[in-house]
Design a protein around this motif. Structure first.
Motif, PDB file in Angstrom:
ATOM      1  N   GLU A  25       2.974  32.590  18.429  1.00 32.10           N
ATOM      2  CA  GLU A  25       1.650  33.188  18.314  1.00 32.10           C
ATOM      3  C   GLU A  25       0.718  32.632  19.384  1.00 32.10           C
ATOM      4  OE1 GLU A  25      -0.238  33.516  14.516  1.00 32.10           O
ATOM      5  OE2 GLU A  25       1.677  33.436  13.465  1.00 32.10           O
ATOM      6  N   GLN A  26       0.819  31.338  19.649  1.00 34.39           N
ATOM      7  CA  GLN A  26      -0.085  30.699  20.586  1.00 34.39           C
ATOM      8  C   GLN A  26       0.175  31.135  22.019  1.00 34.39           C
ATOM      9  OE1 GLN A  26       0.759  26.645  19.409  1.00 34.39           O
ATOM     10  NE2 GLN A  26      -1.156  26.480  18.268  1.00 34.39           N
ATOM     11  N   ARG A  27       1.401  31.622  22.306  1.00 31.98           N
ATOM     12  CA  ARG A  27       1.713  32.034  23.666  1.00 31.98           C
ATOM     13  C   ARG A  27       1.184  33.422  23.992  1.00 31.98           C
ATOM     14  NH1 ARG A  27       6.946  29.547  22.858  1.00 31.98           N
ATOM     15  NH2 ARG A  27       7.830  31.591  22.373  1.00 31.98           N
ATOM     16  N   VAL A  28       0.792  34.182  22.990  1.00 30.67           N
ATOM     17  CA  VAL A  28       0.333  35.550  23.211  1.00 30.67           C
ATOM     18  C   VAL A  28      -1.013  35.540  23.938  1.00 30.67           C
ATOM     19  CG1 VAL A  28      -0.445  37.659  22.083  1.00 30.67           C
ATOM     20  CG2 VAL A  28       1.557  36.445  21.200  1.00 30.67           C
ATOM     21  N   GLU A  29      -1.116  36.329  25.002  1.00 32.12           N
ATOM     22  CA  GLU A  29      -2.375  36.439  25.734  1.00 32.12           C
ATOM     23  C   GLU A  29      -3.400  37.176  24.883  1.00 32.12           C
ATOM     24  OE1 GLU A  29      -4.145  38.288  29.925  1.00 32.12           O
ATOM     25  OE2 GLU A  29      -2.078  38.687  29.293  1.00 32.12           O
ATOM     26  N   ILE A  30      -4.630  36.667  24.846  1.00 32.06           N
ATOM     27  CA  ILE A  30      -5.680  37.291  24.049  1.00 32.06           C
ATOM     28  C   ILE A  30      -6.389  38.344  24.894  1.00 32.06           C
ATOM     29  CG2 ILE A  30      -7.780  36.931  22.709  1.00 32.06           C
ATOM     30  CD1 ILE A  30      -5.233  35.666  21.553  1.00 32.06           C
ATOM     31  N   LEU A  97     -25.565  40.569   8.693  1.00 24.26           N
ATOM     32  CA  LEU A  97     -24.473  41.153   9.462  1.00 24.26           C
ATOM     33  C   LEU A  97     -24.632  40.957  10.968  1.00 24.26           C
ATOM     34  CD1 LEU A  97     -21.940  43.034   9.382  1.00 24.26           C
ATOM     35  CD2 LEU A  97     -23.518  44.957   9.504  1.00 24.26           C
ATOM     36  N   GLY A  98     -25.828  41.251  11.497  1.00 28.29           N
ATOM     37  CA  GLY A  98     -26.041  41.160  12.938  1.00 28.29           C
ATOM     38  C   GLY A  98     -25.825  39.751  13.460  1.00 28.29           C
ATOM     39  N   CYS A  99     -26.365  38.760  12.761  1.00 26.85           N
ATOM     40  CA  CYS A  99     -26.216  37.365  13.192  1.00 26.85           C
ATOM     41  C   CYS A  99     -24.762  36.906  13.098  1.00 26.85           C
ATOM     42  CB  CYS A  99     -27.121  36.470  12.360  1.00 26.85           C
ATOM     43  SG  CYS A  99     -28.891  36.767  12.605  1.00 26.85           S
ATOM     44  N   ALA A 100     -24.049  37.383  12.072  1.00 28.93           N
ATOM     45  CA  ALA A 100     -22.634  37.029  11.944  1.00 28.93           C
ATOM     46  C   ALA A 100     -21.834  37.602  13.116  1.00 28.93           C
ATOM     47  CB  ALA A 100     -22.085  37.549  10.617  1.00 28.93           C
ATOM     48  N   ARG A 101     -22.125  38.831  13.490  1.00 25.45           N
ATOM     49  CA  ARG A 101     -21.440  39.407  14.655  1.00 25.45           C
ATOM     50  C   ARG A 101     -21.748  38.619  15.916  1.00 25.45           C
ATOM     51  NH1 ARG A 101     -22.870  45.703  13.290  1.00 25.45           N
ATOM     52  NH2 ARG A 101     -21.044  46.198  12.018  1.00 25.45           N
ATOM     53  N   ASN A 102     -22.976  38.173  16.062  1.00 23.91           N
ATOM     54  CA  ASN A 102     -23.337  37.377  17.240  1.00 23.91           C
ATOM     55  C   ASN A 102     -22.537  36.086  17.304  1.00 23.91           C
ATOM     56  OD1 ASN A 102     -25.216  39.278  18.061  1.00 23.91           O
ATOM     57  ND2 ASN A 102     -26.961  38.225  17.144  1.00 23.91           N
ATOM     58  N   ASP A 103     -22.330  35.434  16.177  1.00 22.51           N
ATOM     59  CA  ASP A 103     -21.508  34.223  16.162  1.00 22.51           C
ATOM     60  C   ASP A 103     -20.076  34.552  16.575  1.00 22.51           C
ATOM     61  OD1 ASP A 103     -23.581  32.577  15.381  1.00 22.51           O
ATOM     62  OD2 ASP A 103     -23.153  32.783  13.242  1.00 22.51           O
ATOM     63  N   GLY A 104     -19.587  35.720  16.160  1.00 20.12           N
ATOM     64  CA  GLY A 104     -18.255  36.136  16.585  1.00 20.12           C
ATOM     65  C   GLY A 104     -18.171  36.383  18.074  1.00 20.12           C
ATOM     66  N   ILE A 105     -19.210  37.003  18.638  1.00 19.42           N
ATOM     67  CA  ILE A 105     -19.243  37.229  20.091  1.00 19.42           C
ATOM     68  C   ILE A 105     -19.185  35.903  20.840  1.00 19.42           C
ATOM     69  CG2 ILE A 105     -20.689  38.041  22.009  1.00 19.42           C
ATOM     70  CD1 ILE A 105     -21.742  40.231  20.119  1.00 19.42           C
ATOM     71  N   GLU A 106     -19.937  34.923  20.381  1.00 24.30           N
ATOM     72  CA  GLU A 106     -19.972  33.620  21.058  1.00 24.30           C
ATOM     73  C   GLU A 106     -18.610  32.928  21.010  1.00 24.30           C
ATOM     74  OE1 GLU A 106     -22.415  32.612  22.843  1.00 24.30           O
ATOM     75  OE2 GLU A 106     -23.799  34.196  22.241  1.00 24.30           O
ATOM     76  N   ALA A 107     -17.865  33.148  19.941  1.00 21.94           N
ATOM     77  CA  ALA A 107     -16.563  32.490  19.796  1.00 21.94           C
ATOM     78  C   ALA A 107     -15.437  33.248  20.480  1.00 21.94           C
ATOM     79  CB  ALA A 107     -16.241  32.320  18.309  1.00 21.94           C
ATOM     80  N   ALA A 108     -15.677  34.487  20.882  1.00 20.86           N
ATOM     81  CA  ALA A 108     -14.622  35.350  21.415  1.00 20.86           C
ATOM     82  C   ALA A 108     -14.171  34.919  22.806  1.00 20.86           C
ATOM     83  CB  ALA A 108     -15.109  36.800  21.449  1.00 20.86           C
ATOM     84  N   VAL A 109     -12.891  35.112  23.093  1.00 23.43           N
ATOM     85  CA  VAL A 109     -12.340  34.816  24.421  1.00 23.43           C
ATOM     86  C   VAL A 109     -11.623  36.025  25.022  1.00 23.43           C
ATOM     87  CG1 VAL A 109     -12.092  32.360  23.897  1.00 23.43           C
ATOM     88  CG2 VAL A 109     -10.164  33.907  23.504  1.00 23.43           C
ATOM     89  N   GLY A 110     -11.467  37.093  24.256  1.00 24.44           N
ATOM     90  CA  GLY A 110     -10.731  38.258  24.740  1.00 24.44           C
ATOM     91  C   GLY A 110     -11.474  39.008  25.828  1.00 24.44           C
ATOM     92  N   LYS A 111     -10.733  39.819  26.564  1.00 15.50           N
ATOM     93  CA  LYS A 111     -11.341  40.671  27.585  1.00 15.50           C
ATOM     94  C   LYS A 111     -12.227  41.724  26.922  1.00 15.50           C
ATOM     95  CE  LYS A 111     -10.130  43.684  31.513  1.00 15.50           C
ATOM     96  NZ  LYS A 111      -9.006  44.259  32.309  1.00 15.50           N
TER      97      LYS A 111
END
Length: 380
Positions: A25-30, A97-111
Motif C-alpha cells: 500500500e505504501q508503494r502506491v503513488e498518490i 463542513l467547510g472547515c473540515a474540508r479545509n483541513d483535508g486540503i491542507e493534509a492532501a498530497v495528491g495531484k
C-alpha cells in the motif's frame, strides 16, 4: 455488504493488513486525495469508506476528517486508519463542513482532490472515470453527474451531459455560472451541479491561489462560493456523463435538510455576497439571470422545507405565517418581480408564479401534491 459490481466487499474495517500488504500500500503513488468530512455519520460511514476501498483506481489516499463526532464515528475512522496505510485520520473540534474540508486540503498530497460526503457512496469506477477525464484533457477540473438514492431505495440518474464536453479558458465563465444557476429556458436549475462532490480538482490550483471553503455557518452554501473562487483561476475543465456518485436523499440529518428558520435570510445574504464577487469581474447583464434563478429556486426549497417541517415534524409550527414572511422579503420581491418566470419549465413556472403573486395556499398545496408523487423529502 456487496460492491456495486455485485461482488462481496472484503472485510477490511478495523483489520490491520499483514506487513507485506502494508508495504505494498505504501508503494502506491498518490494521485488523488479523497477528503471526507465526518460528523455523526456512523449509520453511513462504513458503506461510504468500503465503496472507496472497492475502487478500480487505487492510486489514492483517503483523508477522514472527524469533525467532533459524538456517535462513535471517530473510532471507526481510527479503525480504518490503523488498517490502511493510505488512510489518514484527522480529529478536530466541531467547526462545520467547510472547515473540515479545509483541513483535508491542507493534509492532501495528491495531484488531484476529490470531495465525498460521508452519507454518500461511489460506484466502483468513479475515481477512474474522473481521473481519466481530467488527465486526458489536461484539465483543472472534471465534472460528473450523480445518482439520487430516494427514501424508498429507488435510484434516479442525473447526468450533467450526454457526452464529454470540454470547456476552454474562454468557456469557463459559462461553466461557472451554470454551477450556481441557469438561464430561464434550462430544464435544470444548476446544470453542472453546485456541490463539490462528483467533481475532481487539480490541487495545484487550490494551493497556488489559496482557495478554501468559507464556513457554511458564515454563508449557507459554501460550495457555491468555492466554485466562484476556483473557476476564477481554472484554465480548462471537462464534463462527463458518468453518474457513479450516489447521493443519499434519505439522510434527514444532513446539513442541507435540517430545518432552519433563518434559511431564507441566509440565502438572500449568500446571493448578495455572490453578486458582490461577480460584480468585480463581470457586467451585471452577464450573470443576473443565473443569480436570480439561483435565489428563486433556493427560496422555493426553503418553502418546501417549511411545509415538510409542519406536516411531518411539528403541526403547531406557524408554517403559513413563515411562508408569508419569506415571500414578503424585500430582497426576494425585487428578484421575483424582475425575473421572466414564465419562461421556466412548467413545474418551475408554476412554483415561481405562485411565489411571484404570493398565493400562499395554492403554493402550499402545490408543494404537498408534488411531494406526494416524489420519492425524496428534499428535492422540489
Amino acid at each position: 455488504m456487496p460492491c456495486l459490481n455485485g461482488e462481496a466487499w472484503p472485510d477490511r474495517g478495523g483489520v490491520r493488513p499483514s506487513g507485506e500488504n502494508k508495504r505494498e500500500e505504501q508503494r502506491v503513488e498518490i494521485l488523488i486525495s479523497i477528503v471526507i468530512p465526518v460528523y455523526d455519520a456512523m449509520k453511513y460511514l462504513e458503506r461510504c469508506v468500503e465503496s472507496i476501498l472497492c475502487q478500480s483506481f487505487q492510486e489514492y489516499e483517503l483523508i477522514l476528517v472527524d469533525d467532533g463526532s459524538d456517535d462513535g464515528s471517530g473510532a471507526l475512522c481510527d479503525s480504518y486508519g490503523a488498517a490502511h496505510a493510505n488512510i489518514k485520520v484527522i480529529h478536530k473540534k466541531n467547526a462545520g463542513l467547510g472547515c473540515a474540508r479545509n483541513d483535508g486540503i491542507e493534509a492532501a498530497v495528491g495531484k488531484y482532490i476529490v470531495f465525498v460526503d460521508a452519507d454518500d457512496y461511489l460506484g466502483d469506477d468513479h475515481l477512474l472515470n474522473l481521473y481519466k477525464a481530467i488527465e486526458e484533457n489536461q484539465a483543472d477540473c472534471a465534472i460528473a453527474g450523480y445518482t439520487l438514492i430516494y427514501l424508498d431505495g429507488k435510484l434516479h440518474a442525473c447526468p450533467c451531459v450526454k457526452e464529454n464536453r470540454l470547456f476552454t479558458e474562454k468557456e469557463i465563465q459559462e461553466l461557472m455560472f451554470n454551477c450556481f444557476g441557469a438561464l430561464p429556458d434550462s430544464r435544470q436549475d444548476v446544470p453542472y451541479g453546485q456541490a463539490v462532490w462528483s467533481k475532481i480538482y487539480k490541487r495545484q490550483v487550490l494551493m497556488e491561489n489559496h482557495i478554501r471553503f468559507v464556513s457554511e455557518r458564515v454563508y449557507i452554501a459554501e460550495d457555491l462560493v468555492f466554485h466562484l473562487d476556483f473557476f476564477r483561476y481554472a484554465k480548462c475543465a471537462v464534463a462527463i456523463p458518468d453518474v457513479s456518485y450516489y447521493y443519499n436523499c434519505a439522510n434527514v440529518k444532513s446539513v442541507s435538510k435540517i430545518h432552519r428558520t433563518d434559511r431564507s435570510q441566509q440565502d438572500i445574504r449568500l446571493k448578495e455576497y455572490m453578486e458582490e464577487k461577480l460584480r468585480e469581474r463581470f457586467e451585471p447583464e452577464e450573470y443576473t439571470l443565473y443569480l436570480q434563478r439561483s435565489l428563486i429556486m433556493r427560496i422555493a426549497f426553503d418553502i418546501v422545507q417549511e411545509v415538510l417541517y409542519h406536516d411531518h415534524k411539528d403541526k403547531s409550527y406557524p408554517m403559513r405565517a413563515s411562508v408569508k414572511a419569506i415571500l414578503a422579503r424585500e430582497e426576494f420581491r425585487k428578484v421575483i418581480c424582475a425575473y421572466p418566470w414564465w419562461k421556466l419549465s412548467f413545474q418551475r413556472m408554476l412554483l415561481a408564479g405562485l411565489m411571484r403573486f404570493r398565493l400562499v395556499e395554492p403554493l402550499i398545496w402545490a408543494i404537498r401534491i408534488r411531494q406526494f408523487f416524489r420519492h425524496s423529502s428534499q428535492n422540489i
